[in-house]
Design a protein around this motif. Structure first.
Motif, PDB file in Angstrom:
ATOM      1  N   GLU A   1      -6.152   2.708   4.888  1.00 50.15           N
ATOM      2  CA  GLU A   1      -6.729   3.723   3.682  1.00 50.15           C
ATOM      3  C   GLU A   1      -7.308   4.450   4.447  1.00 50.15           C
ATOM      4  OE1 GLU A   1      -8.258   4.047  -0.781  1.00 50.15           O
ATOM      5  OE2 GLU A   1      -7.061   1.789   0.284  1.00 50.15           O
TER       6      GLU A   1
ATOM      7  N   SER B   1      -7.220   8.265   6.032  1.00 49.71           N
ATOM      8  CA  SER B   1      -7.929   9.779   4.477  1.00 49.71           C
ATOM      9  C   SER B   1      -8.043  10.606   4.630  1.00 49.71           C
ATOM     10  CB  SER B   1      -8.653   8.420   3.990  1.00 49.71           C
ATOM     11  OG  SER B   1      -8.797   7.413   2.676  1.00 49.71           O
TER      12      SER B   1
ATOM     13  N   ALA C   1       0.550  -1.458   0.090  1.00 51.22           N
ATOM     14  CA  ALA C   1       0.157   0.163  -0.011  1.00 51.22           C
ATOM     15  C   ALA C   1       0.945   1.008   0.155  1.00 51.22           C
ATOM     16  CB  ALA C   1      -0.557  -0.356   1.238  1.00 51.22           C
TER      17      ALA C   1
END
Length: 125
Positions: free
Chosen positions: A114, A118, A26
């Motif tokens: 993730e 964010s 990632a």
């Protein structure tokens, strides 16, 4: 854009390696430590964007680490992902906390990381 700095607080080497492999894909810069004391020392020296925190640790447990994190005004909104075999759902009243029970799927870990990294979405102007 530089990769997100993630502090991983996990004493189990196998789980640490699984998380490392998952998050490397990632594009995350992972900083692993194996104890609560090492986590607090790392945070005092290096800014991070997210903490992935086990609860069952040698010495200072994860709840102690979380108290140390939240005791610093600049860290009250630091996202923390609790990854533990312990059920932490009753302690997750902080909106900047998330819980992922062990065992977990790597895809679920990547999705939660993730999400936590964010920027918050704003409502209509």
């Amino acid at each position: 854009m530089s990769p997100a700095n993630v502090l991983l607080v996990e004493d189990d080497l196998d789980i640490r390696e699984l998380i490392h492999v998952t998050l490397r894909r990632a594009g995350v810069a992972l900083h692993p430590v194996g104890s609560g004391e090492a986590a607090v020392a790392h945070l005092d020296l290096h800014p991070v964007d997210l903490v992935i925190l086990d609860i069952v640790l040698p010495g200072m447990d994860g709840w102690g680490v979380l108290r140390a994190i939240r005791s610093v005004p600049e860290r009250t909104q630091l996202p923390v992902l609790v990854v533990s075999v312990l059920d932490a759902s009753d302690r997750l009243t902080d909106p900047h906390l998330a819980h992922l029970p062990k065992p977990f799927r790597p895809s679920e870990l990547a999705r939660l990381v993730e999400h936590l990294l964010s920027p918050p979405t704003e409502g209509p102007p």
